[in-house]
Design an enzyme around this catalytic site. Structure first.
Site, PDB file in Angstrom:
ATOM      1  N   ASP A 197       0.822  -1.203   0.000  1.00 18.58           N
ATOM      2  CA  ASP A 197       0.000   0.000   0.000  1.00 18.58           C
ATOM      3  C   ASP A 197       0.865   1.267   0.000  1.00 18.58           C
ATOM      4  O   ASP A 197       1.943   1.285   0.600  1.00 18.58           O
ATOM      5  CB  ASP A 197      -0.865  -0.038   1.278  1.00 18.58           C
ATOM      6  CG  ASP A 197      -1.823   1.125   1.380  1.00 18.58           C
ATOM      7  OD1 ASP A 197      -2.720   1.224   0.539  1.00 18.58           O
ATOM      8  OD2 ASP A 197      -1.676   1.956   2.319  1.00 18.58           O
ATOM      9  N   GLU A 233       1.153  -0.474  -4.888  1.00 20.87           N
ATOM     10  CA  GLU A 233       0.150   0.541  -5.181  1.00 20.87           C
ATOM     11  C   GLU A 233       0.835   1.884  -5.393  1.00 20.87           C
ATOM     12  O   GLU A 233       1.351   2.482  -4.452  1.00 20.87           O
ATOM     13  CB  GLU A 233      -0.857   0.660  -4.031  1.00 20.87           C
ATOM     14  CG  GLU A 233      -1.992   1.592  -4.362  1.00 20.87           C
ATOM     15  CD  GLU A 233      -2.507   2.396  -3.174  1.00 20.87           C
ATOM     16  OE1 GLU A 233      -3.689   2.738  -3.187  1.00 20.87           O
ATOM     17  OE2 GLU A 233      -1.731   2.694  -2.240  1.00 20.87           O
TER      18      GLU A 233
END
Ligand SMILES: *[C@@H]1O[C@H](CO)[C@@H](O)[C@H](O)[C@H]1NC(C)=O
Length: 411
Positions: A197, A233
């Site tokens: 993330d 990401e």
């Protein structure tokens, strides 16, 4: 010597692009906010038999518990430590799910929140989803443990607006050790990789150091020496100071342009037409196919968070959504992820169901590696194409035909 080191680094980074899927499986599904017990049952009942390669799970790490608004999905993106309990279940349930999914050939990929800890909202006396004590105001997370020494100066403007890890070189080493041991615990439990993330807020060099400390996958299910799949990401729709290209050397990267541009085409916005997707992929300015993780919508942009904008197609536009996902699964570009989420006006699981895509997932598995071919369009919004089946016979027949023609010419 230098060459050897380069070769070792190259080998390492190459391995991180391999999703480690089994039996030629080519698509994964994000089971957003699903419980571990439900995922285990889903693997056995549908995902294994239907040929899904894997599941992206919601963050398993302990997080802040938010009550206003009431337990929003994003509380799980505010970790306070690396113990493994969350709304989806506890560590035993997680381990049982990973085992059962692996046993039917379905990989588990973990959403790893390693950039930051929780932001505001967790003062003294607060407890996590595992019951661990923490005090975010003092940057005190004793369960890891992290203290204020382990964070970037709170006064600096952190990109995420949260408390971000990593300060100086020595602390970096401590933090990256903690992060790696969290990820290694999951690898040893049997996961096949990670979606990392918020990579934009971490230096590629720091990430690479963490990836280099990761164990090989568990040989109970994976070949010896298999490396964890890394997909990162990075939100890059073009015109960003930090580009996805800075991260493609160390793992795959989420291609956010894919869903945004496909949304424009499917909605016929900005004069876009389906016939324009003839050169879909790198021809549209996307990163190279073997670096890309692609999706029509993700948990952020389907509810208007993060990047993507208004064009993102979701289940709210059911007909367009079916077209977009079917196109994605039929087209050879990228490693594909479909979505199974819930309606966010009411927090209930709705009929948006990965079982819907099973035939297209099966198709993608069968045509894996086959060329995109026989394109046709009517200059507007009607298109067709094929994925060529092993066509040695076809080629032989064409050759023979051409041979016959040249013979005729001679006569
Ligand atoms: C192309 O096909 C679409 C969809 O069937 C149709 O609406 C459109 O009129 C066609 N355009 C041309 C130029 O034939």
């Amino acid at each position: 010597m230098k060459l050897l080191i380069l070769a070792a680094l190259f080998g390492l980074s190459l391995a991180q692009f391999n999703a480690n899927t089994r039996n030629g499986r080519t698509a994964i599904v994000h089971l957003f906010e699903w419980r571990w017990a439900d995922i285990a049952a889903e693997c056995e009942r549908y995902l294994g038999p239907d040929g899904f390669g894997g599941v992206q799970i919601s963050p398993p790490s302990e997080s802040i518990v938010v009550t206003n608004p009431w337990h929003p999905w994003w509380q799980r993106y505010h970790p306070i430590g690396y113990n493994l309990c969350s709304r989806s279940g506890n560590e035993n349930e997680l381990r049982d799910m990973i085992t059962r999914c692996n046993n039917v050939g379905v990989n588990i990929y973990v959403d790893a929140i390693i950039n930051h800890m929780c932001g505001a909202g967790g003062g003294a006396g607060t407890h996590s989803s595992c019951g661990s004590y923490f005090d975010a105001n003092k940057k005190d997370f004793p369960t890891v443990p992290y203290s204020n020494l382990d964070f970037n100066d709170g006064k600096c403007n952190t990109g995420s607006g949260n408390i971000e890890n990593y300060q100086d070189i020595n602390q970096k080493d401590y933090v990256s050790g903690k992060v790696a041991s969290f990820m290694n615990k999951l690898i040893d439990m049997g996961v096949a990789g990670f979606i990392v993330d918020a990579c934009k807020h971490m230096w590629p060099g720091d990430l690479s150091a963490v990836y280099g400390r990761l164990n090989n996958l568990n040989t109970k299910w994976f070949p010896s020496g298999a490396r964890p799949f890394i997909f990162q990401e990075v939100i890059d729709l073009g015109g960003e100071p930090i580009t996805s290209g800075e991260y493609t050397g160390i793992g795959r990267v989420t291609e956010f342009k894919y869903g945004a541009k496909l949304g424009n085409v499917i909605r016929k916005w900005n004069g876009e037409k389906l016939s324009f997707v003839k050169n879909w992929g790198e021809g549209w300015g996307f990163m190279s196919s073997d670096k890309a993780l692609v999706f029509v919508d993700n948990h952020d942009n389907q509810r208007g968070h993060g990047a993507g904008g208004a064009s993102i197609v979701t289940f709210w536009d059911a007909r367009l959504y079916k077209m977009a996902v079917a196109f994605m699964l039929a087209h050879p570009y990228g490693f594909t992820r479909v979505m199974s989420s819930y309606r966010w006006d009411r927090n209930i699981v709705n009929g948006q169901d990965q079982n819907y895509w099973q035939n297209m997932v099966a198709f993608r598995n069968v045509v894996n590696g086959k060329a995109f071919s026989n394109w046709w369009d009517n200059g507007s919004n009607q298109i067709s194409f094929s994925r060529e089946y092993p066509n040695e016979k076809l080629k032989a027949r064409r050759k023979k035909h051409e041979g016959e023609r040249s013979e005729k010419k001679k006569i």
